[in-house]
Design an enzyme around this catalytic site. Sequence first.
Site, short mmCIF file in Angstrom:
data_model
loop_
_atom_site.label_atom_id
_atom_site.label_comp_id
_atom_site.label_asym_id
_atom_site.label_seq_id
_atom_site.Cartn_x
_atom_site.Cartn_y
_atom_site.Cartn_z
N CYS A 37 -8.52 24.79 -26.77
CA CYS A 37 -9.25 25.79 -25.96
C CYS A 37 -10.65 25.90 -26.56
O CYS A 37 -11.08 25.01 -27.30
CB CYS A 37 -8.52 27.13 -25.92
SG CYS A 37 -8.37 27.97 -27.51
N ASN A 78 -9.97 28.56 -30.25
CA ASN A 78 -8.75 28.40 -31.06
C ASN A 78 -8.30 29.75 -31.64
O ASN A 78 -7.85 29.84 -32.78
CB ASN A 78 -8.97 27.36 -32.18
CG ASN A 78 -7.67 26.81 -32.77
OD1 ASN A 78 -7.63 26.48 -33.95
ND2 ASN A 78 -6.62 26.71 -32.00
N CYS A 133 -7.12 32.37 -28.99
CA CYS A 133 -6.21 32.95 -27.98
C CYS A 133 -5.29 31.90 -27.36
O CYS A 133 -4.10 31.85 -27.67
CB CYS A 133 -7.02 33.62 -26.86
SG CYS A 133 -8.19 34.86 -27.42
N ARG A 134 -5.81 31.08 -26.46
CA ARG A 134 -4.95 30.23 -25.63
C ARG A 134 -4.29 29.10 -26.42
O ARG A 134 -3.08 28.89 -26.30
CB ARG A 134 -5.76 29.63 -24.46
CG ARG A 134 -6.22 30.68 -23.48
CD ARG A 134 -7.29 30.15 -22.56
NE ARG A 134 -8.52 29.82 -23.30
CZ ARG A 134 -9.58 29.24 -22.78
NH1 ARG A 134 -9.57 28.88 -21.52
NH2 ARG A 134 -10.64 29.00 -23.51
N SER A 135 -5.06 28.34 -27.19
CA SER A 135 -4.43 27.16 -27.81
C SER A 135 -3.48 27.49 -28.97
O SER A 135 -2.46 26.81 -29.11
CB SER A 135 -5.47 26.10 -28.21
OG SER A 135 -6.36 26.57 -29.18
P1 4NP Z 1 -9.87 31.00 -26.70
O1 4NP Z 1 -10.68 32.34 -26.41
O2 4NP Z 1 -10.79 29.87 -26.32
O3 4NP Z 1 -8.69 31.10 -25.79
O4 4NP Z 1 -9.50 31.02 -28.15
C1 4NP Z 1 -11.94 32.58 -26.99
C2 4NP Z 1 -12.02 32.97 -28.32
C3 4NP Z 1 -13.25 33.26 -28.87
C4 4NP Z 1 -14.39 33.15 -28.09
C5 4NP Z 1 -14.30 32.74 -26.77
C6 4NP Z 1 -13.07 32.46 -26.23
N1 4NP Z 1 -15.64 33.49 -28.62
O5 4NP Z 1 -16.65 33.43 -27.88
O6 4NP Z 1 -15.72 33.82 -29.81
#
Ligand code: 4NP
Length: 159
Positions: free
Chosen positions: A9, A12, A14-16
Amino acid sequence: MPTSVLIVCLGNICRSPMGEAVLKEVAKQRGLDVSVQSAGTAGYHVGEEPDERLVRYLNRTVATCKKHNIPINHEAQQVGREDFRTFDYILGSDANNVRDLERLKPKDAKATVALWGSFDDGRPIADPYYGGIDGFERCYQQCVRYSNAFLDQAFGEAQ
Ligand code: 4NP
């Protein structure tokens, strides 16, 4: 050798990490030999010392997995070019992830790069980083569904 999968994702956080934990558990329950890791296309959370907001989000990822009895133990890492030579599959959570992966992919890659949802309904996993706690539950449900769909195709539906 187990089939190796890298779930990807953006952050790294939330989703992955959730996808990694869910795919490991679903494969284990189905008795399939799969090794799973996860990584982000962005490097800004590697090694941790994340700010409060990121800790809050990682805690929600972990809480959602625990609620469903999915073991999770995670430290953020970034996708690297070497990953394309070692993993069998590199699966992006959304179209931006897949585009970034295609850009990074070296010529001698062995990994199949795909949108994780392409094994099922073709949808992206909505990023719960930009919403409330409900988003984590929706993300979990998609991870279960996409784990089964991926394993059906990689191993055959009978497994
Ligand atoms: P992820 O979500 O891609 O599902 O882990 C996010 C986590 C952090 C950020 C964006 C999306 N961020 O901008 O810090």
